[in-house]
Design a protein around this motif. Sequence first.
Motif, PDB file in Angstrom:
ATOM      1  N   TYR A 109       0.841  -1.199   0.000  1.00 14.14           N
ATOM      2  CA  TYR A 109       0.000   0.000   0.000  1.00 14.14           C
ATOM      3  C   TYR A 109       0.880   1.255   0.000  1.00 14.14           C
ATOM      4  O   TYR A 109       0.695   2.167  -0.801  1.00 14.14           O
ATOM      5  N   LEU A 110       1.856   1.313   0.917  1.00 13.04           N
ATOM      6  CA  LEU A 110       2.743   2.478   0.987  1.00 13.04           C
ATOM      7  C   LEU A 110       3.603   2.608  -0.264  1.00 13.04           C
ATOM      8  O   LEU A 110       3.830   3.724  -0.755  1.00 13.04           O
ATOM      9  N   LEU A 111       4.073   1.478  -0.777  1.00 15.08           N
ATOM     10  CA  LEU A 111       4.867   1.506  -2.000  1.00 15.08           C
ATOM     11  C   LEU A 111       4.050   2.114  -3.138  1.00 15.08           C
ATOM     12  O   LEU A 111       4.523   3.007  -3.854  1.00 15.08           O
ATOM     13  N   PHE A 112       2.814   1.664  -3.294  1.00 15.06           N
ATOM     14  CA  PHE A 112       1.927   2.208  -4.318  1.00 15.06           C
ATOM     15  C   PHE A 112       1.729   3.707  -4.118  1.00 15.06           C
ATOM     16  O   PHE A 112       1.835   4.492  -5.062  1.00 15.06           O
ATOM     17  N   GLN A 113       1.434   4.128  -2.889  1.00 20.19           N
ATOM     18  CA  GLN A 113       1.198   5.544  -2.613  1.00 20.19           C
ATOM     19  C   GLN A 113       2.441   6.379  -2.921  1.00 20.19           C
ATOM     20  O   GLN A 113       2.347   7.462  -3.516  1.00 20.19           O
ATOM     21  N   ALA A 114       3.599   5.900  -2.519  1.00 24.42           N
ATOM     22  CA  ALA A 114       4.843   6.644  -2.760  1.00 24.42           C
ATOM     23  C   ALA A 114       5.114   6.782  -4.258  1.00 24.42           C
ATOM     24  O   ALA A 114       5.418   7.890  -4.748  1.00 24.42           O
ATOM     25  N   VAL A 115       4.992   5.700  -4.988  1.00 20.28           N
ATOM     26  CA  VAL A 115       5.276   5.737  -6.425  1.00 20.28           C
ATOM     27  C   VAL A 115       4.276   6.628  -7.147  1.00 20.28           C
ATOM     28  O   VAL A 115       4.650   7.454  -7.985  1.00 20.28           O
ATOM     29  N   ARG A 116       3.002   6.484  -6.845  1.00 26.05           N
ATOM     30  CA  ARG A 116       1.979   7.297  -7.530  1.00 26.05           C
ATOM     31  C   ARG A 116       2.174   8.787  -7.247  1.00 26.05           C
ATOM     32  O   ARG A 116       2.045   9.618  -8.137  1.00 26.05           O
ATOM     33  N   ARG A 117       2.465   9.139  -5.998  1.00 29.99           N
ATOM     34  CA  ARG A 117       2.639  10.557  -5.670  1.00 29.99           C
ATOM     35  C   ARG A 117       3.897  11.130  -6.323  1.00 29.99           C
ATOM     36  O   ARG A 117       3.894  12.252  -6.826  1.00 29.99           O
ATOM     37  N   ARG A 118       4.965  10.369  -6.331  1.00 31.83           N
ATOM     38  CA  ARG A 118       6.185  10.825  -7.003  1.00 31.83           C
ATOM     39  C   ARG A 118       5.937  10.945  -8.503  1.00 31.83           C
ATOM     40  O   ARG A 118       6.320  11.940  -9.128  1.00 31.83           O
ATOM     41  N   ASP A 119       5.293   9.946  -9.099  1.00 32.17           N
ATOM     42  CA  ASP A 119       5.004   9.991 -10.534  1.00 32.17           C
ATOM     43  C   ASP A 119       4.121  11.181 -10.894  1.00 32.17           C
ATOM     44  O   ASP A 119       4.362  11.860 -11.889  1.00 32.17           O
ATOM     45  N   ALA A 120       3.095  11.433 -10.088  1.00 30.85           N
ATOM     46  CA  ALA A 120       2.186  12.554 -10.380  1.00 30.85           C
ATOM     47  C   ALA A 120       2.932  13.882 -10.323  1.00 30.85           C
ATOM     48  O   ALA A 120       2.765  14.743 -11.205  1.00 30.85           O
ATOM     49  N   ALA A 121       3.768  14.067  -9.318  1.00 24.88           N
ATOM     50  CA  ALA A 121       4.535  15.316  -9.205  1.00 24.88           C
ATOM     51  C   ALA A 121       5.536  15.442 -10.351  1.00 24.88           C
ATOM     52  O   ALA A 121       5.685  16.516 -10.945  1.00 24.88           O
TER      53      ALA A 121
ATOM     54  N   GLN B 113      15.443  17.147 -13.329  1.00 24.33           N
ATOM     55  CA  GLN B 113      14.233  17.294 -12.523  1.00 24.33           C
ATOM     56  C   GLN B 113      13.935  16.018 -11.741  1.00 24.33           C
ATOM     57  O   GLN B 113      13.570  16.064 -10.568  1.00 24.33           O
ATOM     58  N   LEU B 114      14.100  14.876 -12.386  1.00 22.41           N
ATOM     59  CA  LEU B 114      13.842  13.594 -11.725  1.00 22.41           C
ATOM     60  C   LEU B 114      14.752  13.413 -10.508  1.00 22.41           C
ATOM     61  O   LEU B 114      14.292  13.020  -9.435  1.00 22.41           O
ATOM     62  N   LEU B 115      16.014  13.725 -10.675  1.00 18.95           N
ATOM     63  CA  LEU B 115      16.955  13.561  -9.562  1.00 18.95           C
ATOM     64  C   LEU B 115      16.569  14.458  -8.392  1.00 18.95           C
ATOM     65  O   LEU B 115      16.692  14.058  -7.232  1.00 18.95           O
ATOM     66  N   GLY B 116      16.087  15.655  -8.697  1.00 22.74           N
ATOM     67  CA  GLY B 116      15.598  16.539  -7.635  1.00 22.74           C
ATOM     68  C   GLY B 116      14.403  15.949  -6.912  1.00 22.74           C
ATOM     69  O   GLY B 116      14.323  15.994  -5.682  1.00 22.74           O
ATOM     70  N   PHE B 117      13.460  15.382  -7.677  1.00 20.90           N
ATOM     71  CA  PHE B 117      12.298  14.741  -7.052  1.00 20.90           C
ATOM     72  C   PHE B 117      12.730  13.562  -6.190  1.00 20.90           C
ATOM     73  O   PHE B 117      12.209  13.362  -5.091  1.00 20.90           O
ATOM     74  N   ASN B 118      13.685  12.780  -6.674  1.00 22.62           N
ATOM     75  CA  ASN B 118      14.153  11.627  -5.895  1.00 22.62           C
ATOM     76  C   ASN B 118      14.794  12.073  -4.590  1.00 22.62           C
ATOM     77  O   ASN B 118      14.553  11.489  -3.538  1.00 22.62           O
ATOM     78  N   ARG B 119      15.617  13.108  -4.648  1.00 25.08           N
ATOM     79  CA  ARG B 119      16.250  13.614  -3.423  1.00 25.08           C
ATOM     80  C   ARG B 119      15.194  14.105  -2.435  1.00 25.08           C
ATOM     81  O   ARG B 119      15.268  13.838  -1.228  1.00 25.08           O
ATOM     82  N   GLN B 120      14.200  14.826  -2.933  1.00 21.91           N
ATOM     83  CA  GLN B 120      13.128  15.323  -2.078  1.00 21.91           C
ATOM     84  C   GLN B 120      12.340  14.161  -1.471  1.00 21.91           C
ATOM     85  O   GLN B 120      12.046  14.161  -0.278  1.00 21.91           O
ATOM     86  N   ALA B 121      12.030  13.171  -2.272  1.00 21.01           N
ATOM     87  CA  ALA B 121      11.242  12.026  -1.792  1.00 21.01           C
ATOM     88  C   ALA B 121      11.994  11.225  -0.739  1.00 21.01           C
ATOM     89  O   ALA B 121      11.391  10.687   0.186  1.00 21.01           O
ATOM     90  N   LEU B 122      13.309  11.166  -0.853  1.00 11.96           N
ATOM     91  CA  LEU B 122      14.106  10.348   0.064  1.00 11.96           C
ATOM     92  C   LEU B 122      14.753  11.155   1.187  1.00 11.96           C
ATOM     93  O   LEU B 122      15.536  10.603   1.975  1.00 11.96           O
TER      94      LEU B 122
END
Length: 179
Positions: free
Chosen positions: A27-39, A125-134
């Motif tokens: 559930y959390l994996l799905f939520q994390a991936v979907r929110r990162r993908d949407a952003a 941009q992707l690398l920035g999102f990854n850093r923010q997410a992690l």
Amino acid sequence: MSESRNSLRSVDPEAEFGLDVPEYFFYLLFQAVRRRDAAFERALTGLDLTLAQWRAISTIRRFESCAMSELSAFTAVDRTTLTRSVDQLVRRDLVARHTPDSDRRQVRLSLTDDGQRLYGQAVDQLLGFNRQALAGVPAERQRDISRGLAAVIRNLEPDEAMAEALIRFEPARLAGRRT
């Protein structure tokens, strides 16, 4: 009513999580991936790219040249959407289709110079999102989670060579050579 509802729920025996740990993990994996993908997809609109197109571009770049079957396996994008996305990328001169002399039935995809440039803009941009997410997740913990996800892929993908290819993010023809 609430008692029968609770009996149907997945429950964490330690009461730390709202669901039993395996269900909660996915559930959390799905939520994390979907929110990162949407952003990330919102950020890609400035580059006139969809998420499916980005996945195609990044996979083609990683492989340097790939077949549609490889692209489909590694992007997890359905074939109809993927074909439409690749057609759009070809029309925009970001991706080139070519047929190898060794097998005229095969079509390979590669990035054009414009595709390489666009990849460079999007990956920043992707690398920035990854850093923010992690943020706040220590590097060693990221490695532990990655090892765990690799085990999940091995458990779910019946073809061992494909599982290793997915985990290594490299074509199956190369993944089996490394041990």
